[in-house]
Scaffold this motif. Structure first.
Motif, PDB file in Angstrom:
ATOM      1  N   MET A   1       0.830  -1.208   0.000  1.00 50.02           N
ATOM      2  CA  MET A   1       0.000   0.000   0.000  1.00 50.02           C
ATOM      3  C   MET A   1       0.863   1.256   0.000  1.00 50.02           C
ATOM      4  N   ASN A   2       0.340   2.335  -0.566  1.00 49.42           N
ATOM      5  CA  ASN A   2       1.073   3.589  -0.614  1.00 49.42           C
ATOM      6  C   ASN A   2       1.126   4.248   0.760  1.00 49.42           C
ATOM      7  N   THR A   3       2.201   4.962   1.008  1.00 48.40           N
ATOM      8  CA  THR A   3       2.355   5.678   2.273  1.00 48.40           C
ATOM      9  C   THR A   3       1.388   6.851   2.328  1.00 48.40           C
ATOM     10  N   LEU A   4       0.637   6.925   3.409  1.00 50.81           N
ATOM     11  CA  LEU A   4      -0.317   8.019   3.615  1.00 50.81           C
ATOM     12  C   LEU A   4       0.302   9.124   4.467  1.00 50.81           C
ATOM     13  N   TRP A   5       1.049   8.710   5.493  1.00 43.89           N
ATOM     14  CA  TRP A   5       1.695   9.656   6.398  1.00 43.89           C
ATOM     15  C   TRP A   5       3.124   9.185   6.689  1.00 43.89           C
ATOM     16  N   THR A   6       4.097  10.086   6.550  1.00 44.24           N
ATOM     17  CA  THR A   6       5.456   9.824   6.994  1.00 44.24           C
ATOM     18  C   THR A   6       5.651  10.419   8.392  1.00 44.24           C
TER      19      THR A   6
ATOM     20  N   SER B   1       6.072   4.598   8.675  1.00 46.16           N
ATOM     21  CA  SER B   1       5.372   4.787   7.404  1.00 46.16           C
ATOM     22  C   SER B   1       3.942   4.305   7.599  1.00 46.16           C
TER      23      SER B   1
ATOM     24  N   THR C   1       0.028   3.720   6.452  1.00 45.78           N
ATOM     25  CA  THR C   1      -0.751   3.462   5.242  1.00 45.78           C
ATOM     26  C   THR C   1      -2.259   3.602   5.454  1.00 45.78           C
TER      27      THR C   1
ATOM     28  N   HIS D   1     -11.890   9.206  -3.037  1.00 48.07           N
ATOM     29  CA  HIS D   1     -11.905   8.929  -1.593  1.00 48.07           C
ATOM     30  C   HIS D   1     -13.205   9.470  -1.015  1.00 48.07           C
TER      31      HIS D   1
ATOM     32  N   PRO E   1      -5.883  10.209   0.564  1.00 49.57           N
ATOM     33  CA  PRO E   1      -4.614  10.077  -0.162  1.00 49.57           C
ATOM     34  C   PRO E   1      -4.309  11.362  -0.939  1.00 49.57           C
ATOM     35  N   GLU E   2      -3.079  11.792  -0.875  1.00 51.40           N
ATOM     36  CA  GLU E   2      -2.693  13.040  -1.528  1.00 51.40           C
ATOM     37  C   GLU E   2      -2.893  12.980  -3.034  1.00 51.40           C
ATOM     38  N   ASP E   3      -2.790  11.778  -3.617  1.00 49.76           N
ATOM     39  CA  ASP E   3      -2.871  11.652  -5.068  1.00 49.76           C
ATOM     40  C   ASP E   3      -4.258  11.282  -5.576  1.00 49.76           C
TER      41      ASP E   3
END
Length: 453
Positions: free
Chosen positions: A1-6, A23, A25, A128, A148-150
């Motif tokens: 899964m893509n990272t949502l928050w670092t 990381s 998700t 979303h 998600p940012e994207d």
């Protein structure tokens, strides 16, 4: 899964202390549904989420948002207050998001419209949306914290029980398009009048920028209040009348679903919904109005809506009694408008007997008896048998003719076995009530009913 928050973003958003490099998700507030990689937010309400942090980590949480200084795990993000930090995460996520945002509210139909929009906008790009009915002071920021940012589109449902609740949530969301589905008597016991409800709904438009678009129903009471609140933006109407800028014409409804022609200011197109209910047409028109407002070709959305289906407790139909009867599960919520809509759907469905099982419509205050009794003629027109439970439904049950009165009980637990004992092959059963009426108990009893040998 893509990272949502670092780790960097979590610290920047909240100003909190986090010693580990994580990381994230996903975001969760409930260890019963938490997934590996989630940020667990230890909110404090009836239960203290801090008591479940260890369980969250055991289930694979990447990080925990906490405000108790005694929590020493380096994966804990320590803040002053977890609810305040959740809002901060929401603000940060909204600020970094460059997609289009839609906000939906209304007395009836907001969750269905939000879900239809989720299906429709997914035809154009990653979308979303709020989960279930996450539309309150923690549900809205949680929806944004999960954004998600994207993604291309974000849909946020916004609800209320009291005056002054919508505007601050709308400010968090900052929508490009804002939709009011209906204005009705839900929560009138708290609000005092339909005008006050309309004003609260209309406060959603305060968060629209100068290029925003407001969409209201063409049949709303107190339309002047809604229009005044949208004076700074473009205003459109959705519905079935000539006054609607986005409307359904040539509507045909039967037990299999509905067909209609959607007409917006630019074109017309045929739409098919494969779920029954005239009210669903209005929800679909609101969704398609949003698509048009976003400048999208509505054909892809119309095709996607043919695949939409309601969720549990919100009009889901399913077989019961070993497949010999049908349940229309509307157990999640109830108001005068939504009960009438559900009864019209019940009348469409083929059945040997149509049975309505109703629990209290809550938060009606001094208007409760009148509101409940107002449903009598609708029940007589749509149902062969009526079961009721709750102190407020007693007013309705007592004014029904004897030929439809099948049973009354003080609560859903007592009513459930009565309904189950009456169930027979060929029946279609509608179960509806406010969430606090716990009509899911009746649904559970019907789900386990067995056909006669």
């Amino acid at each position: 899964m893509n990272t949502l928050w670092t780790s960097h973003d979590l610290r920047a958003a909240t100003g909190g202390r986090l010693d580990a490099d994580v990381s994230v998700t996903g975001v969760s507030i409930d260890t019963r549904t938490i997934m590996p990689g989630d940020l667990f937010i230890a909110l404090v309400g009836e239960r203290d989420g801090h008591d479940h942090v260890a369980d969250a980590f055991a289930k694979g949480a990447a990080c925990a948002l906490v405000h108790r200084a005694d929590m020493r795990d380096p994966r804990c993000l320590l803040v002053g207050d977890t609810m305040t930090a959740l809002v901060a995460l929401a603000c940060y996520a909204r600020a970094r998001f460059s997609g289009r945002v839609v906000a939906v509210t209304g007395s009836v139909g907001k969750t269905t419209t939000k879900d239809m929009l989720g299906v429709a906008l997914s035809a154009y790009g990653p979308t979303h949306a709020s989960v279930a009915s996450y539309n309150n002071h923690w549900g809205v920021p949680l929806t944004l914290a999960r954004l998600p940012e994207d993604a291309a589109y974000c849909i946020s449902e916004i609800g209320m029980n009291h005056a002054g609740e919508i505007a601050p949530l709308a400010t968090l969301v900052r929508p490009d398009v804002a939709v009011i589905t209906t204005v009705g008597s839900s929560h009138i016991g708290n609000m005092g009048s339909i005008g006050a409800i309309a004003a609260e709904k209309a406060s959603l438009f305060s968060a629209l920028g100068p290029n925003g678009i407001a969409i209201i129903p063409d049949d709303a009471p107190c339309e002047d209040i809604l229009a005044a609140a949208a004076a700074h933006v473009m205003l459109e109407r959705a519905g079935t009348s000539d006054a609607a800028t986005n409307r359904a014409i040539n509507v045909s409804c039967d037990e299999t679903g509905s067909t209609f022609v959607f007409a917006d200011p630019d074109e017309t197109l045929a739409v098919r919904l494969n779920e029954p209910g005239e009210h669903l047409v209005r929800n679909a028109v609101s969704a398609l109005a949003v698509v048009h407002a976003l400048g999208l070709d509505p054909h892809a959305a119309a095709a996607a809506l043919a695949e939409w289906s309601p969720g549990a407790g919100r009009g889901l139909r399913r077989p019961i009694l070993d497949g010999t009867a049908i349940l229309l599960d509307e157990s999640y919520n109830a108001s005068v408008l939504s009960v009438r809509a559900s009864l019209r759907t019940l009348a469409l469905l083929p059945a040997t007997r149509r049975i309505a099982v109703l629990g209290d419509m809550l938060e009606m205050g001094d208007f409760a008896d009148e509101a409940h009794r107002s449903l009598a003629s609708d029940l007589v027109a749509s149902a062969d048998l009526v079961f009721c439970c709750g102190t407020q439904m007693k007013a309705l049950f007592d004014c029904l003719p004897d030929r439809v009165r099948a049973g009354y009980a003080p609560d859903s637990a007592a009513l459930a076995p009565m309904v189950r004992a009456t169930l027979a092959a060929g029946d279609c059963v509608l179960v509806k009530g406010s969430l606090g009426s716990r009509m899911a108990r009746v649904v559970a009893a019907l789900d386990t009913a067995k056909a006669a040998a």
